[in-house]
Design an enzyme around this catalytic site. Structure first.
Site, PDB file in Angstrom:
ATOM      1  N   THR A 426       0.816  -1.189   0.197  1.00  0.00           N
ATOM      2  CA  THR A 426       0.154  -0.089   0.028  1.00  0.00           C
ATOM      3  C   THR A 426       0.918   1.294  -0.108  1.00  0.00           C
ATOM      4  OG1 THR A 426      -1.800   1.171   1.089  1.00  0.00           O
ATOM      5  CG2 THR A 426      -0.204  -0.164   2.556  1.00  0.00           C
ATOM      6  N   HIS A 483       1.852 -11.587  14.081  1.00  0.00           N
ATOM      7  CA  HIS A 483       2.886 -12.177  15.002  1.00  0.00           C
ATOM      8  C   HIS A 483       2.518 -13.667  15.359  1.00  0.00           C
ATOM      9  CE1 HIS A 483       5.998 -12.086  17.590  1.00  0.00           C
ATOM     10  NE2 HIS A 483       5.911 -10.723  18.278  1.00  0.00           N
TER      11      HIS A 483
END
Length: 513
Positions: A426, A483
């Site tokens: 992005t 994560h």
């Protein structure tokens, strides 16, 4: 942007009585003197909707059934946002019939045949599955045979008000259109032209608030529709025009001629208020989907962001040298984005955990780099995917980026091209942002945000091993990752590989220099 509203759906439903009356009138006279026709009536109740009842007998004959098409492998349903034709309207082959919104893209459904729209079976704001019936189209002359199921008229007889519109049948079409436009535009008369079929209520309101006559605005949307951006630009032109007369004001106070030029420039900033101020509009289906998926993404995975600073001075100089020849050879402008895309694909091959996804208790390491490119559109943020981007060179990536971005903004991208990504980029720096913390595009486990490229004084090592201060082209790269399966060290190693590749700037072979 397409705004769903009930008004668009009400017009088509009210229209069938308008189209049917000329046929029903003679049919209503027949049942009274001929009671034997009543036995046929039991067949009509098989049809669920009164609007659809005249269509059933013609579905196998003169009428063609229009169904919800398959808009992509992963798309199972769509929502009718607006009908562009009313019952009784003539329709040409490939002419847009209605607008449909899915969880991936908004699109128009064209007519596969030419004829007259006989019925609308899915009103606006209705969500229907793929293959479901939307409408029927037949030959205008075939409407008379449809009167055969006139016995349906008896159920209508108990509702005398329905018979009244028959007398006003010729005047009904204009009357039906006026009430729909009235709630959204206090001055519909000036804009009563063909453009009304392609103007959403929101655009009408914006134009009314800005004092813009839609008849003077040229639409740049699909099918010539006037978009809100067209109205904004027209309002901007109208706003800039008055300052031309501003010099008349400073002409009076002759002692301060130097202040005259600055006077017109000040109002330009203060007058840049959006017409959306103080308004309330419903969320589009696409905006609802984006909102839902962003919240779902944060609830699904443990996300955090790591940022690194990269010196791309060599790439900047290389681009300046090659951009003219590159455009002549490839047919597209050479921007910085293809450099980042190529470097990302190379780094993903070395760090496949960033190019993976979670499937239950399993980690799927993808064998290809399907690169998603976030594109800002009038309707909202969309992410078209460049499949097998890791197999393309710099020129190929640049062409694909320009292609998918243009088709996404023009609402011509297919749903299949908006799915299947394994990693997303992005470019938030295109609007000046230094960096941000992008949200993962599930089920992907990483997304890279590109910051604005700025020139800053940086301490660099010189050829003698000393240090000096130089002006360099710098950029922040921010990677958000899941994560659950990506550790901070994994993200840091990926960014280090990416940084090294970009700072060395060896793209000469891709640029032909």
């Amino acid at each position: 942007m397409i705004i769903n509203d009930g008004s668009a759906g009400s017009a088509p439903v009210a229209a069938p009585p308008v189209a049917a009356p000329p046929v029903a009138a003679p049919a209503a006279v027949i049942p009274k003197p001929t009671p034997p026709a009543a036995p046929v009536a039991p067949v009509a109740p098989v049809v669920v909707q009164a609007v659809a009842s005249p269509v059933a007998p013609t579905s196998t004959g003169a009428a063609t059934i229009i169904s919800m098409p398959a808009l992509g492998e992963s798309v199972t349903e769509g929502t009718v946002t607006r009908w562009l034709k009313n019952v009784g309207d003539a329709v040409a082959v490939d002419e847009a019939l209605l607008e449909v919104s899915t969880d991936k893209v908004d699109t128009e459904i064209p007519s596969p045949v030419a004829g007259t729209l006989l019925s609308i079976d899915a009103p606006a704001d209705t969500t229907v599955p793929v293959g479901a019936r939307l409408a029927s189209i037949g030959v205008s002359g075939a409407v008379a045979p449809v009167a055969a199921p006139a016995p349906v008229a008896p159920p209508v007889v108990p509702t005398p008000p329905v018979a009244a519109p028959v007398v006003q049948a010729p005047a009904a079409p204009p009357v039906a259109v006026a009430p729909v436009a009235a709630p959204f535009n206090s001055i519909p008369a000036p804009s009563s032209n063909n453009a009304d079929l392609y103007v959403t209520p929101l655009v009408r309101k914006i134009a009314a608030d800005a004092g813009i006559d839609l008849a003077t605005v040229r639409g740049t949307g699909v099918g010539g529709r006037i978009r809100k951006q067209d109205v904004f630009e027209a309002a901007e032109r109208a706003r800039i025009a008055p300052p031309v007369a501003a010099p008349v004001i400073p002409s009076a106070p002759t002692p301060a001629p130097s202040a005259a030029p600055s006077a017109p420039s000040a109002p330009k900033v203060s007058a840049a208020s959006s017409p959306l101020r103080g308004t309330s509009v419903p969320m589009s289906r696409l905006r609802k989907v984006i909102a839902s998926r962003m919240v779902e993404s944060l609830q699904t995975s443990a996300q955090l962001t790591t940022v690194i600073e990269v010196d791309i001075t060599k790439i900047s100089k290389l681009r300046d040298r090659a951009k003219q020849s590159f455009e002549e050879r490839e047919g597209v402008k050479l921007t910085f984005l293809p450099f980042f895309a190529v470097a990302v694909c190379e780094a993903l091959k070395q760090h496949p955990v960033l190019n993976s996804s979670v499937d239950g208790e399993n980690i799927i390491y993808h064998g290809t780099e399907n690169l998603g490119i976030a594109v800002d559109t009038e309707r909202g943020l969309l992410v078209p995917v460049i499949k097998d981007a890791g197999d393309l060179n710099l020129g190929g990536v640049a062409r694909r980026i320009v292609d998918v971005a243009a088709r996404t903004r023009d609402n011509k991208i297919s749903p299949d091209e908006l799915s299947g990504g394994t990693f997303t980029i992005t470019n938030t720096g295109s609007r000046g942002a230094l960096f941000d913390t992008p949200i993962l595009n599930q089920p992907q486990v990483a997304i890279l945000g590109l910051g604005a490229i700025v020139k800053r004084p940086i301490v660099v090592a010189d050829g003698d091993g000393g240090e000096t201060i130089a002006i360099r082209s710098m950029v922040y790269l921010a990677i958000s990752y899941d994560h659950r399966i990506v550790d901070g060290a994994d993200a840091a190693r990926f960014l280090s590989t990416l940084k090294e590749r970009l700072e060395e700037g060896r793209f000469e072979s891709d640029l032909g220099i």
